[in-house]
Write a protein that holds these residues in place. Structure first.
Motif, PDB file in Angstrom:
ATOM      1  N   LEU A  29      46.358  31.708  40.349  1.00 32.25           N
ATOM      2  CA  LEU A  29      46.461  33.130  40.070  1.00 32.25           C
ATOM      3  C   LEU A  29      47.858  33.450  39.559  1.00 32.25           C
ATOM      4  N   ASP A  30      47.979  34.387  38.626  1.00 34.92           N
ATOM      5  CA  ASP A  30      49.276  34.793  38.094  1.00 34.92           C
ATOM      6  C   ASP A  30      50.095  35.529  39.153  1.00 34.92           C
ATOM      7  N   ARG A  31      51.424  35.369  39.096  1.00 32.99           N
ATOM      8  CA  ARG A  31      52.295  36.028  40.057  1.00 32.99           C
ATOM      9  C   ARG A  31      52.182  37.549  39.974  1.00 32.99           C
ATOM     10  N   ASP A  32      52.032  38.085  38.758  1.00 37.17           N
ATOM     11  CA  ASP A  32      51.953  39.536  38.597  1.00 37.17           C
ATOM     12  C   ASP A  32      50.774  40.127  39.367  1.00 37.17           C
ATOM     13  N   ALA A  33      49.712  39.352  39.513  1.00 39.91           N
ATOM     14  CA  ALA A  33      48.539  39.848  40.230  1.00 39.91           C
ATOM     15  C   ALA A  33      48.805  39.971  41.725  1.00 39.91           C
ATOM     16  N   LEU A  34      49.848  39.301  42.221  1.00 42.91           N
ATOM     17  CA  LEU A  34      50.173  39.324  43.640  1.00 42.91           C
ATOM     18  C   LEU A  34      51.295  40.309  43.967  1.00 42.91           C
ATOM     19  N   ALA A  35      51.932  40.864  42.962  1.00 38.59           N
ATOM     20  CA  ALA A  35      53.062  41.769  43.162  1.00 38.59           C
ATOM     21  C   ALA A  35      52.572  43.194  43.397  1.00 38.59           C
ATOM     22  N   VAL A  36      51.775  43.361  44.444  1.00 37.37           N
ATOM     23  CA  VAL A  36      51.187  44.664  44.768  1.00 37.37           C
ATOM     24  C   VAL A  36      51.327  44.909  46.262  1.00 37.37           C
ATOM     25  N   ASP A  37      51.041  46.125  46.676  1.00 35.17           N
ATOM     26  CA  ASP A  37      51.077  46.478  48.093  1.00 35.17           C
ATOM     27  C   ASP A  37      50.172  45.528  48.878  1.00 35.17           C
ATOM     28  N   PRO A  38      50.612  45.088  50.071  1.00 32.53           N
ATOM     29  CA  PRO A  38      49.807  44.142  50.848  1.00 32.53           C
ATOM     30  C   PRO A  38      48.383  44.607  51.140  1.00 32.53           C
ATOM     31  N   VAL A  39      48.171  45.909  51.285  1.00 32.04           N
ATOM     32  CA  VAL A  39      46.821  46.407  51.554  1.00 32.04           C
ATOM     33  C   VAL A  39      45.931  46.166  50.337  1.00 32.04           C
ATOM     34  N   VAL A  40      46.464  46.416  49.154  1.00 30.41           N
ATOM     35  CA  VAL A  40      45.730  46.154  47.911  1.00 30.41           C
ATOM     36  C   VAL A  40      45.534  44.650  47.732  1.00 30.41           C
ATOM     37  N   LEU A  41      46.575  43.903  48.019  1.00 25.54           N
ATOM     38  CA  LEU A  41      46.501  42.450  47.886  1.00 25.54           C
ATOM     39  C   LEU A  41      45.463  41.856  48.823  1.00 25.54           C
ATOM     40  N   ALA A  42      45.425  42.346  50.063  1.00 28.06           N
ATOM     41  CA  ALA A  42      44.478  41.811  51.048  1.00 28.06           C
ATOM     42  C   ALA A  42      43.043  41.932  50.541  1.00 28.06           C
ATOM     43  N   ARG A  43      42.701  43.102  50.055  1.00 27.18           N
ATOM     44  CA  ARG A  43      41.345  43.291  49.525  1.00 27.18           C
ATOM     45  C   ARG A  43      41.087  42.339  48.361  1.00 27.18           C
ATOM     46  N   GLY A  44      42.059  42.172  47.489  1.00 30.98           N
ATOM     47  CA  GLY A  44      41.892  41.325  46.316  1.00 30.98           C
ATOM     48  C   GLY A  44      41.838  39.844  46.614  1.00 30.98           C
ATOM     49  N   LEU A  45      42.314  39.443  47.800  1.00 32.12           N
ATOM     50  CA  LEU A  45      42.302  38.018  48.149  1.00 32.12           C
ATOM     51  C   LEU A  45      40.946  37.536  48.650  1.00 32.12           C
ATOM     52  N   LEU A  46      40.104  38.444  49.100  1.00 30.54           N
ATOM     53  CA  LEU A  46      38.782  38.028  49.589  1.00 30.54           C
ATOM     54  C   LEU A  46      38.005  37.324  48.480  1.00 30.54           C
ATOM     55  N   GLY A  47      37.515  36.143  48.793  1.00 32.59           N
ATOM     56  CA  GLY A  47      36.768  35.370  47.812  1.00 32.59           C
ATOM     57  C   GLY A  47      37.622  34.427  46.993  1.00 32.59           C
ATOM     58  N   ARG A  48      38.946  34.619  47.001  1.00 30.45           N
ATOM     59  CA  ARG A  48      39.826  33.686  46.287  1.00 30.45           C
ATOM     60  C   ARG A  48      39.844  32.346  47.020  1.00 30.45           C
ATOM     61  N   VAL A  49      40.313  31.317  46.329  1.00 33.82           N
ATOM     62  CA  VAL A  49      40.291  29.971  46.896  1.00 33.82           C
ATOM     63  C   VAL A  49      41.710  29.441  47.057  1.00 33.82           C
ATOM     64  N   LEU A  50      42.039  28.996  48.263  1.00 31.08           N
ATOM     65  CA  LEU A  50      43.316  28.354  48.534  1.00 31.08           C
ATOM     66  C   LEU A  50      43.083  26.842  48.554  1.00 31.08           C
ATOM     67  N   GLU A  51      43.842  26.142  47.728  1.00 31.36           N
ATOM     68  CA  GLU A  51      43.696  24.694  47.584  1.00 31.36           C
ATOM     69  C   GLU A  51      44.946  23.988  48.098  1.00 31.36           C
ATOM     70  N   SER A  52      44.759  22.984  48.942  1.00 32.10           N
ATOM     71  CA  SER A  52      45.862  22.183  49.460  1.00 32.10           C
ATOM     72  C   SER A  52      45.636  20.727  49.099  1.00 32.10           C
ATOM     73  N   ARG A  53      46.646  20.126  48.456  1.00 31.14           N
ATOM     74  CA  ARG A  53      46.592  18.712  48.066  1.00 31.14           C
ATOM     75  C   ARG A  53      47.614  17.913  48.859  1.00 31.14           C
TER      76      ARG A  53
END
Length: 231
Positions: A29-53
Motif C-alpha cells: 500500500l502507498d504511504r499516502d494512503a496511510l497518512a490519515v486519522d487513525p479512526v479512518v485508517l482503522a476502517r480502511g485496514l479491514l480486509g487488507r493483508v499483512l505479509e511477513s517474510r
C-alpha cells in the motif's frame, strides 16, 4: 506512484483475497494512503493483508479486527503523556510498524498513521491466515483454529513471527520483510463498530472495527484492572 500494472490479484465480492493455494500477489500500500486519522485508517485496514517474510517462510494474514488510537487527545494511547523512546515510532512517519512488549511475554503490532510528528496508530487485533498455515501452526501450536486464524493481538504477532526487532519496519517498502498489501478493503455492510477491548469506559470511544462473521474476531471484554494491549 507505485506501478501496479502487473498486479493480477483476484478478490471475492466481500473484498477478501484468495486462500493460500490461490494467492497471486500484489504491491504494498502507498504511504499516502496511510497518512490519515487513525479512526479512518482503522476502517480502511479491514480486509487488507499483512505479509511477513522470514527464513522459515511466508505468512499472510487478512486483517479482520483493528482498534484506533490517537495521540495527545486519547487517554488510552501510549502517546497521551508525550513522546518517549518506547512510543517514538508512533509519532511517524506513517506506514511503519509499531511493536511493543506487554505483560512481560507478548508482542503487539500497530500500523502508524497521520503525518510525521503527529502521533496515531492502529492496533492489529485479529486476522485470517491466508498463506503459511503450517508455519503459523508451528509458531503457536496452542492457538485456536489450527493456524487458520489469529485471534487476538498477541496471537497475530506470533503467527507472523513479529517481535521487537520489527519495530519501525516500513510496511510500504516493496523489499521490506513485513509489507501491507494493497488489496480492496471490505464493503461497508460487512463492517461492525464498537468499543475498544479492555479500555476503561471513561476513556473509551467506538473505535474498534471488525469484519462481521469473521472467526478471528476477539471476544469483547470490558476494562479490567491490569493494562491491556493498546497503541
Amino acid at each position: 506512484m507505485t506501478d501496479r500494472s502487473t498486479d493480477d490479484t483476484d478478490t471475492r465480492p466481500d473484498g477478501a483475497v484468495p486462500s493460500e493455494d490461490g494467492w497471486s500477489g500484489t504491491w504494498p500500500l502507498d504511504r499516502d494512503a496511510l497518512a490519515v486519522d487513525p479512526v479512518v485508517l482503522a476502517r480502511g485496514l479491514l480486509g487488507r493483508v499483512l505479509e511477513s517474510r522470514t527464513d522459515d517462510g511466508v505468512v499472510r494474514i487478512r486483517l479482520a479486527e483493528v482498534e484506533a488510537y490517537r495521540g495527545l487527545d486519547d487517554p488510552a494511547s501510549h502517546c497521551y503523556r508525550g513522546r518517549t523512546p518506547r512510543n517514538e515510532v508512533m509519532w511517524g512517519p506513517p506506514g511503519h510498524l509499531y511493536v511493543y512488549f506487554v505483560y512481560g511475554m507478548h508482542f503487539c503490532a500497530n500500523i502508524v498513521g497521520l503525518t510525521d510528528g503527529e502521533p496515531g496508530a492502529v492496533l492489529l487485533r485479529a486476522g485470517e491466515v491466508l498463506t503459511g498455515r503450517e508455519l503459523a501452526r508451528r509458531r503457536r501450536p496452542t492457538a485456536r483454529g489450527g493456524g487458520a486464524v489469529a485471534k487476538g493481538p498477541a496471537v497475530l504477532t506470533s503467527l507472523l513471527g513479529l517481535d521487537r526487532a520489527h519495530n519501525g519496519t516500513d510496511l510500504t517498502d516493496p523489499d521490506s520483510p513485513v509489507r501491507l498489501l494493497d488489496v480492496p478493503p471490505v464493503p461497508e455492510d460487512a463492517v461492525r463498530v464498537g468499543p475498544r477491548v479492555g479500555v476503561a469506559a471513561a476513556k473509551d470511544v467506538p473505535w474498534r472495527f471488525w469484519i462481521d462473521g469473521s472467526p478471528a474476531v476477539s471476544t469483547y471484554r470490558r476494562h479490567a484492572r491490569r493494562a491491556r494491549p493498546r497503541a
